[in-house]
Design an enzyme around this catalytic site. Structure first.
Site, PDB file in Angstrom:
ATOM      1  CG  HIS A 198      45.969  26.025   5.194  1.00 56.24           C
ATOM      2  ND1 HIS A 198      46.351  24.909   5.985  1.00 56.24           N
ATOM      3  CD2 HIS A 198      46.193  26.101   4.150  1.00 56.24           C
ATOM      4  CE1 HIS A 198      47.186  24.269   4.936  1.00 56.24           C
ATOM      5  NE2 HIS A 198      47.025  25.023   3.724  1.00 56.24           N
ATOM      6  CD  GLU A 327      47.133  25.071  -4.320  1.00 59.12           C
ATOM      7  OE1 GLU A 327      47.917  25.776  -4.902  1.00 59.12           O
ATOM      8  OE2 GLU A 327      46.854  25.150  -3.305  1.00 59.12           O
ATOM      9  CB  CYS A 423      53.844  26.430   0.622  1.00 53.14           C
ATOM     10  SG  CYS A 423      52.789  25.883  -0.927  1.00 53.14           S
TER      11      CYS A 423
END
Length: 655
Positions: A198, A327, A423
């Site tokens: 990420h 996502e 998040c």
């Protein structure tokens, strides 16, 4: 550590009524609420999870740090990146001190910094899952571990806390982390030739470079970017060595390499692919590094990704991410409205990307998108009370569909208390509290004023600017420039895309006609005082999508100024909002509603409403002339939907 702290010489105070409300809301409601959640003190329901993670317990984020610090016993709970909820909260709190000093909160944050320091290992490593339960797996499953992502979020927080408070301890934690990373990663034979699954550490290391001037941190950020995708098998090799069935996050091993932007080197990646937040964090990192290294390959990639996202993969509200699966972004012009994802974090990340591109290039298009994110895609993620949040931001929703159609279960029609993967709440909070950093960009001998958010700004050259407006409800903007030493500089004002062809500019009371250069008008300043007034076009605009976007064919959306509007069931008598048909020539009544939704401007649009068919009729019949009646369709700003009764909502209306 003896701090070398120097306060930022530029200072911007937000005076906008609209945004001051949100900044105060974060201080009074959001930060205390999130702190209680992370300490497992708040009574929250996080069973409604857009990712269907099945997590319905408390956050445990502070407890994880205490366990790692040896202050209590137990096991790690939550995602590998659970620590980042704390770090983003700390960053948001730090920024809030710049406009709202709070001794009680400062006591909490200082204590938190000390806890983080105690949890950090002597070698600089800090990721509580691997310290508590998986010490033998550090840096061994980077596809899923989020270790560099997690430490990157602390580095951002530590830098912010240092810049605002002068805390040497907060900065030392960050430099120790970065030193640990520099020792473990790189091109040497005994280092890891890889990167995190990420992206995030890249942009964080640049922020640390900016305050320390330590070249190693910039070089490390650059390495992570140019190394990415050079060995497409890197993650697979690590997973095999670590044990294929030892996944840290279920199903992530099955995602394609494009999900991680790791299928090929960045220089060869032509389109924005994969997980939306990863994409925009990667882009922000590329732009941040390119700003200092002038790496043309990275800058070219920024341009490719920007154009692909903004022109082919972005919703009218600025949201990105077309599918709940991963996502992720999907393909050009695939922008469904009722099954979309549009994660709040992705909109916040687009704001980061736009800000960095403005530092690289003085182009109004970057500020246009920044504005779109601020007033639409990002802001929708938080309720007006500051205690409820959207992870997913649809452009069309119906409570019945969300409840009964599994393909739409990720779309909530009310904001949730919290999420298993939390998040978004703190990400939005840190954007709002740092908003003063997003209003001006200084380049060479030029000050760019690209956001029309009322403020008082003081610059290094003793120039001060008092910007006054009631934006976004009014398009009249006044700039009062005080220049006591008669410095010579250029003052650039953005002319938004939505106002091109219809605006008025006056300098010291005299109408001015200045050509637009890449979205800005530039005014030379060499006087001790100057007033500039800008009147923008606040007429209601009916917007059409490219006919390549199948979901929006034969539909229109409504925009006034920067604000996108939507129809909500609460204002209209039916959940069947698709029965309304609106003409691009429809009459519109613009009305200020000071007591509605914390004060908004509503739009009443003349429409035609179809008659709802009888439930007992055959569902398919020969086409006859449709029966319609004149109707009024009330629209509210998109960011404010779902703050009253739960119901249907739609942005794109039938023509």
């Amino acid at each position: 550590m003896q701090t070398l702290f120097k306060p930022k010489l530029n200072h911007v105070d937000i005076t906008s009524k609209f945004w001051s409300h949100y900044q105060q809301l974060v201080v009074k409601e959001v930060l205390p609420y999130q702190w209680s959640v992370m300490n497992d003190e708040a009574s929250v329901d996080i069973s409604e999870d857009p990712q269907n993670n099945g997590i319905n317990k408390n956050s445990h984020a502070i407890a994880n740090l205490k366990i790692a610090a040896g202050q209590q016993k137990g096991h790690h709970y939550g995602f590998p990146f659970q620590d980042t909820d704390v770090y983003k909260w700390l960053e948001a709190a730090a920024y809030s001190f710049s406009y709202q000093p709070n001794n009680d909160l400062k006591t909490i944050t200082d204590t938190l910094v000390s806890l983080i320091a105690d949890a950090q290992e002597d070698n600089g490593y800090l990721s509580t899952l691997f310290q508590i339960d998986e010490p033998q797996r550090k840096f061994k499953r980077l596809q899923q571990s989020h270790e560099l992502y997690t430490m990157g979020h602390y580095i951002e927080a530590g830098v912010a806390y240092y810049q605002v408070t002068g805390s040497g301890k907060a900065l030392t934690i960050a430099t120790k982390m970065a030193d640990c990373i520099c020792r473990n990663f790189g091109a040497d034979p005994d280092q890891i030739h890889g990167y995190d699954g990420h992206p995030e550490i890249e942009l964080a290391l640049v922020k640390l470079y900016e305050v320390t001037n330590d070249q190693r941190y910039l070089d490390m950020a650059h390495y992570f970017l140019v190394e990415r995708g050079t060995d497409p098998d890197f993650f697979d090799k690590q997973n095999i060595a670590d044990g294929l069935e030892r996944d840290l996050i279920p199903n992530m091993r099955d995602m394609p390499r494009t999900y991680y932007q790791a299928d090929k080197p960045i220089k060869d990646q032509q389109t924005a692919e994969g997980h939306a937040v990863r994409v925009v964090y990667l882009c922000t990192g590329m732009a941040s590094v390119a700003l200092y290294t002038h790496d043309q390959t990275l800058l070219d990639a920024c341009h490719r990704f920007w154009n692909d996202i903004v022109k082919r993969r972005m919703y009218i509200t600025g949201n990105i991410g077309s599918t709940t699966t991963g996502e992720s972004l999907t393909y050009d012009y695939d922008l469904p409205n009722d099954t979309m994802y549009g994660e709040t974090c992705a909109s916040v990340g687009m704001a980061f990307f736009a800000k960095k591109m403005l530092q690289l290039e003085s182009k109004g298009e970057y500020a246009d998108i920044l504005e779109k994110e601020l007033f639409n895609g990002s802001l929708s993620g938080m309720s007006l009370d500051g205690k409820h949040f959207f992870y997913v931001n649809p452009l069309e929703a119906d409570p019945k569909a969300s409840a009964l159609n599994p393909g739409k279960s990720h779309v909530l029609t009310h904001r949730a208390d919290w999420f298993g993967c939390a998040c978004c709440p703190a990400n939005l909070a840190r954007l709002i509290t740092s908003l003063s950093d997003y209003l001006y960009t200084e380049k060479d001998n030029t000050i760019l004023a690209h956001q029309f958010i009322a403020n008082k700004a003081a610059f290094n050259n003793k120039v001060s600017i008092n910007q006054k407006s009631d934006f976004p409800w009014s398009g009249d903007v006044l700039f009062e420039i005080t220049n006591p030493e008669n410095c010579e500089f250029r003052f650039g004002i953005r002319i938004p895309q939505w106002s091109l062809g219809n605006y008025q500019l006056s300098i010291n009371g005299h109408l001015a006609s200045i050509s637009i250069d890449d979205g800005f008008v530039y005014i030379p300043v060499n006087e001790s005082k100057m007033t500039i007034t800008l009147s923008l076009d606040m007429s209601v605009k009916f917007m059409a999508a490219s006919n390549r976007i199948v979901a929006d064919q034969n539909k229109i959306a409504v925009q006034r100024g920067p604000v996108i509007y939507c129809a909500e069931e609460a204002d209209n008598h039916t959940s069947q909002l698709g029965l309304y048909h609106v003409s691009p020539k429809a009459n519109v009544l613009v009305k200020k509603e000071p007591t509605l939704l914390n004060g908004v401007t509503t739009l009443d649009v003349s429409a035609q409403e179809e008659e709802l068919t009888n439930a007992d009729d055959n569902p398919y019949q020969p086409l006859t002339s449709e029966k319609t009646i004149p109707a009024n369709l009330r629209l509210i700003p998109y960011y404010a939907w779902a703050n009253r009764t739960e119901g249907a909502m739609r942005v794109w209306l039938n023509r």
